[in-house]
Design a protein around this motif. Structure first.
Motif, PDB file in Angstrom:
ATOM      1  N   TRP A  49       0.738  -0.962  -0.040  1.00 34.92           N
ATOM      2  CA  TRP A  49       0.093  -0.044   0.218  1.00 34.92           C
ATOM      3  C   TRP A  49       0.787   1.153  -0.110  1.00 34.92           C
ATOM      4  O   TRP A  49       0.198   2.079  -0.617  1.00 34.92           O
ATOM      5  CB  TRP A  49      -0.978   0.106   1.329  1.00 34.92           C
ATOM      6  CG  TRP A  49      -2.607  -1.213   1.165  1.00 34.92           C
ATOM      7  CD1 TRP A  49      -2.165  -2.344   1.350  1.00 34.92           C
ATOM      8  CD2 TRP A  49      -3.005  -0.596   0.274  1.00 34.92           C
ATOM      9  NE1 TRP A  49      -3.633  -2.914   0.886  1.00 34.92           N
ATOM     10  CE2 TRP A  49      -4.054  -1.799  -0.203  1.00 34.92           C
ATOM     11  CE3 TRP A  49      -3.529   0.915  -0.883  1.00 34.92           C
ATOM     12  CZ2 TRP A  49      -5.034  -2.312  -0.690  1.00 34.92           C
ATOM     13  CZ3 TRP A  49      -4.978   0.051  -0.920  1.00 34.92           C
ATOM     14  CH2 TRP A  49      -5.767  -0.633  -0.846  1.00 34.92           C
ATOM     15  N   TRP A  59      -1.852   7.349   0.392  1.00 41.88           N
ATOM     16  CA  TRP A  59      -1.843   5.940   0.268  1.00 41.88           C
ATOM     17  C   TRP A  59      -2.568   5.397   1.838  1.00 41.88           C
ATOM     18  O   TRP A  59      -3.359   4.202   2.094  1.00 41.88           O
ATOM     19  CB  TRP A  59      -0.777   5.256   0.780  1.00 41.88           C
ATOM     20  CG  TRP A  59       0.476   4.802   1.587  1.00 41.88           C
ATOM     21  CD1 TRP A  59       1.095   5.990   2.166  1.00 41.88           C
ATOM     22  CD2 TRP A  59       0.000   4.272   2.782  1.00 41.88           C
ATOM     23  NE1 TRP A  59       1.467   6.102   3.200  1.00 41.88           N
ATOM     24  CE2 TRP A  59       1.374   4.767   3.906  1.00 41.88           C
ATOM     25  CE3 TRP A  59      -0.591   2.798   3.539  1.00 41.88           C
ATOM     26  CZ2 TRP A  59       1.344   4.505   5.186  1.00 41.88           C
ATOM     27  CZ3 TRP A  59      -0.315   2.470   5.062  1.00 41.88           C
ATOM     28  CH2 TRP A  59       0.288   2.810   5.092  1.00 41.88           C
ATOM     29  N   ASN A  60      -2.513   5.611   3.220  1.00 38.52           N
ATOM     30  CA  ASN A  60      -3.305   5.170   4.319  1.00 38.52           C
ATOM     31  C   ASN A  60      -4.785   5.557   4.427  1.00 38.52           C
ATOM     32  O   ASN A  60      -5.603   4.798   4.995  1.00 38.52           O
ATOM     33  CB  ASN A  60      -2.472   5.855   5.450  1.00 38.52           C
ATOM     34  CG  ASN A  60      -2.918   5.319   7.133  1.00 38.52           C
ATOM     35  OD1 ASN A  60      -2.758   3.967   6.752  1.00 38.52           O
ATOM     36  ND2 ASN A  60      -2.917   6.026   7.858  1.00 38.52           N
ATOM     37  N   SER A  61      -4.902   6.490   3.527  1.00 37.20           N
ATOM     38  CA  SER A  61      -6.177   6.945   3.765  1.00 37.20           C
ATOM     39  C   SER A  61      -7.331   5.747   2.911  1.00 37.20           C
ATOM     40  O   SER A  61      -8.466   5.380   2.923  1.00 37.20           O
ATOM     41  CB  SER A  61      -6.129   7.696   2.699  1.00 37.20           C
ATOM     42  OG  SER A  61      -6.053   9.133   3.460  1.00 37.20           O
ATOM     43  N   TYR A  63      -6.128   2.836   2.028  1.00 39.45           N
ATOM     44  CA  TYR A  63      -5.912   1.574   2.792  1.00 39.45           C
ATOM     45  C   TYR A  63      -7.001   1.583   3.727  1.00 39.45           C
ATOM     46  O   TYR A  63      -7.691   0.386   4.073  1.00 39.45           O
ATOM     47  CB  TYR A  63      -4.494   1.154   3.154  1.00 39.45           C
ATOM     48  CG  TYR A  63      -4.756   0.237   4.474  1.00 39.45           C
ATOM     49  CD1 TYR A  63      -5.107  -1.668   3.903  1.00 39.45           C
ATOM     50  CD2 TYR A  63      -5.058  -0.066   5.347  1.00 39.45           C
ATOM     51  CE1 TYR A  63      -4.796  -1.858   3.947  1.00 39.45           C
ATOM     52  CE2 TYR A  63      -5.389  -1.120   6.292  1.00 39.45           C
ATOM     53  CZ  TYR A  63      -4.808  -2.207   6.037  1.00 39.45           C
ATOM     54  OH  TYR A  63      -5.373  -3.382   6.289  1.00 39.45           O
ATOM     55  N   SER A  64      -7.453   2.592   4.667  1.00 32.77           N
ATOM     56  CA  SER A  64      -8.533   2.651   5.615  1.00 32.77           C
ATOM     57  C   SER A  64      -9.953   2.284   5.334  1.00 32.77           C
ATOM     58  O   SER A  64     -10.684   1.581   5.472  1.00 32.77           O
ATOM     59  CB  SER A  64      -8.075   3.467   6.056  1.00 32.77           C
ATOM     60  OG  SER A  64      -7.065   4.260   7.326  1.00 32.77           O
ATOM     61  N   ARG A  65     -10.092   2.927   3.921  1.00 34.52           N
ATOM     62  CA  ARG A  65     -11.073   3.114   3.405  1.00 34.52           C
ATOM     63  C   ARG A  65     -10.860   1.664   3.001  1.00 34.52           C
ATOM     64  O   ARG A  65     -12.733   0.575   3.046  1.00 34.52           O
ATOM     65  CB  ARG A  65     -11.049   3.679   2.604  1.00 34.52           C
ATOM     66  CG  ARG A  65     -12.557   4.297   1.530  1.00 34.52           C
ATOM     67  CD  ARG A  65     -12.720   5.113   0.489  1.00 34.52           C
ATOM     68  NE  ARG A  65     -13.963   5.086   0.046  1.00 34.52           N
ATOM     69  CZ  ARG A  65     -14.023   5.770  -1.174  1.00 34.52           C
ATOM     70  NH1 ARG A  65     -13.288   6.948  -1.580  1.00 34.52           N
ATOM     71  NH2 ARG A  65     -15.218   5.740  -1.664  1.00 34.52           N
ATOM     72  N   TYR A  66     -10.268   0.723   2.371  1.00 32.39           N
ATOM     73  CA  TYR A  66     -10.625  -0.850   1.446  1.00 32.39           C
ATOM     74  C   TYR A  66     -10.987  -1.989   2.707  1.00 32.39           C
ATOM     75  O   TYR A  66     -11.386  -2.031   3.182  1.00 32.39           O
ATOM     76  CB  TYR A  66      -8.833   0.002   0.926  1.00 32.39           C
ATOM     77  CG  TYR A  66      -9.691  -1.988   0.670  1.00 32.39           C
ATOM     78  CD1 TYR A  66      -9.396  -2.846   0.105  1.00 32.39           C
ATOM     79  CD2 TYR A  66      -7.974  -2.833   1.872  1.00 32.39           C
ATOM     80  CE1 TYR A  66      -9.622  -3.474  -0.933  1.00 32.39           C
ATOM     81  CE2 TYR A  66      -7.524  -4.334   1.298  1.00 32.39           C
ATOM     82  CZ  TYR A  66      -8.185  -4.853   0.528  1.00 32.39           C
ATOM     83  OH  TYR A  66      -8.617  -6.217   0.180  1.00 32.39           O
ATOM     84  N   SER A  67      -9.954  -0.719   4.315  1.00 31.94           N
ATOM     85  CA  SER A  67     -10.378  -1.801   5.282  1.00 31.94           C
ATOM     86  C   SER A  67     -11.149  -1.951   5.544  1.00 31.94           C
ATOM     87  O   SER A  67     -12.278  -2.849   6.136  1.00 31.94           O
ATOM     88  CB  SER A  67      -9.361  -1.265   5.850  1.00 31.94           C
ATOM     89  OG  SER A  67     -10.064  -2.172   7.316  1.00 31.94           O
ATOM     90  N   ASP A  68     -12.684  -0.735   5.938  1.00 36.37           N
ATOM     91  CA  ASP A  68     -13.906  -0.733   6.151  1.00 36.37           C
ATOM     92  C   ASP A  68     -14.935  -1.097   5.025  1.00 36.37           C
ATOM     93  O   ASP A  68     -15.379  -1.664   5.265  1.00 36.37           O
ATOM     94  CB  ASP A  68     -14.124   1.369   6.095  1.00 36.37           C
ATOM     95  CG  ASP A  68     -13.721   1.627   6.679  1.00 36.37           C
ATOM     96  OD1 ASP A  68     -13.036   1.153   8.133  1.00 36.37           O
ATOM     97  OD2 ASP A  68     -13.060   3.193   7.081  1.00 36.37           O
ATOM     98  N   LYS A  71     -14.296  -5.008   4.981  1.00 33.06           N
ATOM     99  CA  LYS A  71     -15.677  -5.368   6.766  1.00 33.06           C
ATOM    100  C   LYS A  71     -17.265  -5.048   6.561  1.00 33.06           C
ATOM    101  O   LYS A  71     -17.693  -6.262   7.534  1.00 33.06           O
ATOM    102  CB  LYS A  71     -14.998  -4.475   8.065  1.00 33.06           C
ATOM    103  CG  LYS A  71     -13.430  -4.392   8.695  1.00 33.06           C
ATOM    104  CD  LYS A  71     -13.142  -3.430   9.978  1.00 33.06           C
ATOM    105  CE  LYS A  71     -11.689  -3.868  10.192  1.00 33.06           C
ATOM    106  NZ  LYS A  71     -11.531  -2.194  10.923  1.00 33.06           N
TER     107      LYS A  71
END
Length: 79
Positions: A49, A59-61, A63-68, A71
């Motif tokens: 990422w 990238w972190n934003s 990835y966070s959205r992808y993680s949400d 879930k």
């Protein structure tokens, strides 16, 4: 970014299934298509990422959205 992996026809089928539409309650995504293109870039290249090109956003934003979305089961049920 001028070139997308998804065609306009493919995106038209996917767009209603995305979280964060203007009609959804709560926080909305600024550009769901760009987000999906970022996820496809990661899947296509196998890169970490942190190597996501900046034109997709931080990238972190992303990835966070992808993680949400993971879930919430969006990719499992919708795509």
């Amino acid at each position: 970014m001028d070139r997308f992996v998804l065609t306009d026809a493919q995106w038209a089928k996917m767009e209603p299934l995305c979280l964060g539409k203007k009609t959804d309650r709560g926080r909305s995504g600024q550009d769901n298509r760009l987000f999906i293109e970022a996820v496809l870039w990661i899947a296509r290249t196998g890169s970490p990422w942190r190597d996501l090109p900046t034109y997709f956003g931080h990238w972190n934003s992303v990835y966070s959205r992808y993680s949400d979305w993971m879930k919430a089961g969006v990719f499992k049920t919708a795509f």
